[in-house]
Design an enzyme around this catalytic site. Structure first.
Site, PDB file in Angstrom:
ATOM      1  N   LYS A 142       0.838  -1.197   0.000  1.00 28.77           N
ATOM      2  CA  LYS A 142       0.000   0.000   0.000  1.00 28.77           C
ATOM      3  C   LYS A 142       0.881   1.260   0.000  1.00 28.77           C
ATOM      4  CE  LYS A 142      -4.237  -0.041   1.593  1.00 28.77           C
ATOM      5  NZ  LYS A 142      -5.124  -0.442   0.487  1.00 28.77           N
TER       6      LYS A 142
HETATM    7  N1  PMP Z   1      -6.316  -4.983  -3.490  1.00 27.84           N
HETATM    8  C1  PMP Z   1      -6.070  -3.665  -3.442  1.00 27.84           C
HETATM    9  C2  PMP Z   1      -5.339  -3.039  -4.584  1.00 27.84           C
HETATM   10  C3  PMP Z   1      -6.497  -2.901  -2.352  1.00 27.84           C
HETATM   11  O1  PMP Z   1      -6.259  -1.590  -2.300  1.00 27.84           O
HETATM   12  C4  PMP Z   1      -7.211  -3.533  -1.298  1.00 27.84           C
HETATM   13  C5  PMP Z   1      -7.708  -2.732  -0.138  1.00 27.84           C
HETATM   14  N2  PMP Z   1      -6.744  -2.636   0.865  1.00 27.84           N
HETATM   15  C6  PMP Z   1      -7.428  -4.926  -1.388  1.00 27.84           C
HETATM   16  C7  PMP Z   1      -6.970  -5.619  -2.499  1.00 27.84           C
HETATM   17  C8  PMP Z   1      -8.091  -5.664  -0.273  1.00 27.84           C
HETATM   18  O2  PMP Z   1      -7.212  -5.746   0.821  1.00 27.84           O
HETATM   19  P1  PMP Z   1      -7.768  -5.818   2.309  1.00 27.84           P
HETATM   20  O3  PMP Z   1      -8.693  -6.964   2.355  1.00 27.84           O
HETATM   21  O4  PMP Z   1      -6.565  -6.017   3.140  1.00 27.84           O
HETATM   22  O5  PMP Z   1      -8.462  -4.529   2.578  1.00 27.84           O
END
Ligand code: PMP
Length: 268
Positions: A142
């Site tokens: 992220k």
């Molecule tokens: N893929 C991307 C590109 C994201 O930004 C997110 C959101 N964080 C997710 C998948 C899902 O991840 P998570 O379940 O940890 O929120």
């Protein structure tokens, strides 16, 4: 709403960063998206571990424990129950060169009253998804700058009147959506899409455990042959896909069951 910035609680709306902040020019920041349900923060440690991995990739020193503590504090001090928590760490002043050594680092945690970014209807009616012409960058972290990629794919989908975009790589393998991981049900089996460039979603891991399902590399052709498709994310939770590449998909009982199981798990 009060936010935590570098150790102090301040008014979130009034918080400012200098225009010469390195992160504004080069996307050298890292963030998280976390949910609290009834004041209880879901999987804080897992989010903080991913936050740390992003900071490490940027060579950024953060105080992980202080940020975790700040997540609890913004919920408590703003008297929030169901909320979205946004930790952010970024490089600010010191240089506009690409060497990060001279740069100052800021850490912040914001809280928002926010449910799904896909809209309130999405959980019930499903989302319509476009296969993006844009490739997913190979940075499954992220890191703020990496999200310009998701923004462009989302924009392309919105211009086609659709809700979300699906990244597919140049070998035809499915990666993920702009902010969610992908699951499908095919011939009675539930499968999580695996791709090395996809963000290791915390919701994905949770749903895989709830469903006791496996993961697999999946081509777009195989996905289009699925009986049910859904996406997962902290914000999206479990959201059904009702259309992909112009084809309609049933919102079936397996998807509804996962929505129900996930809801039951996160609600305190
Ligand atoms: N893929 C991307 C590109 C994201 O930004 C997110 C959101 N964080 C997710 C998948 C899902 O991840 P998570 O379940 O940890 O929120």
């Amino acid at each position: 709403m009060k936010a935590w910035i570098d150790g102090r609680m301040v008014d979130a709306e009034g918080a400012q960063a200098p225009m010469l902040s390195h992160a504004l020019h080069y996307g050298t920041g890292v963030f998280e998206g976390i949910r609290s349900y009834g004041g209880a923060i879901f999987k804080l440690d897992a989010h903080m571990a991913r936050f740390q991995r992003g900071a490490d990739a940027l060579g950024m020193k953060i105080d992980r424990e202080a940020v975790a503590q700040a997540c609890r504090r913004v919920i408590f001090e703003n008297d929030l129950g169901d909320a979205y928590i946004r930790p952010l760490a970024f490089y600010a002043l010191g240089s506009l060169q690409l060497d990060v050594a001279p740069l100052s680092v800021h850490q912040a945690v914001f809280a928002l009253r926010w449910n799904s970014h896909l809209g309130t209807q999405a959980a019930q009616e499903g989302i319509r998804v476009k296969v993006s012409t844009i490739r997913r960058n190979p940075l499954p972290l992220k890191v703020t700058g990496a999200y310009a990629n998701s923004v462009m794919a989302k924009l392309e989908a919105a211009r086609s009147g659709l809700d979300e975009a699906l990244f597919v790589d140049d070998r035809g393998r499915v990666c993920e959506c702009t902010g969610e991981n992908v699951f499908y049900v095919r011939r009675g089996e539930m499968i999580a899409v695996h791709h090395p460039d996809a963000l290791p979603g915390i919701t994905r891991e949770t749903v895989m455990r709830l469903a006791k399902c496996g993961e697999r590399e999946t081509t777009l052709e195989e996905l289009l042959d699925a009986d049910e498709i859904f996406v997962t994310g902290t914000s999206a939770e479990v959201t059904p896909v009702c259309e992909l590449a112009g084809r309609r998909f049933e919102i079936g009982s397996a998807t509804r069951r996962m929505q129900e199981l996930y809801r039951r798990l996160v609600q305190p």
